[in-house]
Design an enzyme around this catalytic site. Structure first.
Site: not given
Ligand code: DGL
Length: 267
Positions: A73, A42-43, A185-187, A10-11, A153, A75
């Protein structure tokens, strides 16, 4: 039987929500997790950059002798999956979008769904494409929710700021009558309680993580690649040591893990 580990990346910290589901569904598997904590988010980046980062991570995971990889991730899944399977044709690679698409289609009753994700995920149109290919008359409302990442975060997952932010992002799609929203999105699953409170109990929130873990399980079963170890071991790597990674690891996985920092630019 195949006792090599499953790779997950993941990012940053968000993919731990996917790792948690993989640990639940596949408790005998070893997991090697990489969180790109030095280069998150990454987004807000381009497809080219996200693909380059993902390729480096996969090259790193290959040095750990993984038998299959989950792009946790959204993204990277939405922007880079097709390039990655071309670049690494020998490696079974799973993404999270398909599971999210299928779960969302299964959940909606009124065929009005909301997609949330990073700017790069929403811009890619990957969720819309996947849904429209299967259900052409689905009404889809997409909304990028970049601030959810910072809130998660920061650990501000259920306070006034989080609630207000969720209202600003989601009120329009709620007014359109969506009965299902994909947490793309994983968050975002980290804010699930807050988001549930804002959208109300009639709206189903879809987290692609569990369905993705089940897809991996099915693949390993069908290919006789399940591990027969007593209890899976988890190893974590990051591109930078950050407090949020350690905190979330502890909060989410209820164990203290020490992540090893590696120089991902080398790969
Ligand atoms: N982990 C990213 C996702 O699932 C989100 C966070 C990012 O922007 O890197 O898209």
């Amino acid at each position: 039987m195949d006792n090599r580990p499953i790779g997950l990346f993941d990012s940053g910290v968000g993919g731990l929500t996917v790792a948690k589901q993989v640990m639940k569904v596949l408790p005998h598997e070893d997991i090697v997790y990489f969180g790109d904590t030095a280069r998150v988010p990454y987004g807000s980046k381009t497809k080219e950059t996200v693909t380059k980062f993902s390729e480096q991570i996969i090259r790193f995971l290959l040095t750990k002798d993984v038998k299959a990889i989950i792009i946790a991730c959204n993204t990277a899944s939405a922007n880079s999956y097709h390039d990655l399977i071309r670049t690494f044709p020998e490696m079974p690679i799973f993404e999270v979008i398909t599971a999210g698409v299928e779960s969302c289609i299964a959940a909606t009753k009124n065929k009005k769904v909301g997609i949330t994700g990073t700017q790069a995920t929403v811009r890619s149109g990957a969720y819309e494409l996947g849904i429209k290919q299967r259900v052409p008359d689905m009404r889809i409302y997409a909304q990028a929710c970049p601030l959810f990442v910072n809130l998660a975060e920061e650990g501000w997952t259920d306070n006034e700021v989080a609630r207000l932010t969720a209202h600003i992002y989601l009120d329009d799609m709620l007014a359109q009558g969506v009965d299902t929203i994909v947490l793309g999105c994983t968050h975002y699953p980290l804010l699930k309680r807050c988001i549930s409170g804002v959208v109300g109990e009639k709206v189903t929130l879809v987290d692609p993580a569990k369905a993705t873990a089940l897809k991996m399980k099915k693949f390993l079963e069908q290919n006789d690649m399940l591990s027969d170890t007593e209890e899976g071991r988890n190893t974590f790597y990051v591109s930078d040591h950050t407090p949020s990674f350690d905190n979330l690891c502890e909060r989410l996985l209820k164990t203290h893990y020490t992540a090893e920092k590696i120089d991902i630019e080398k790969y």
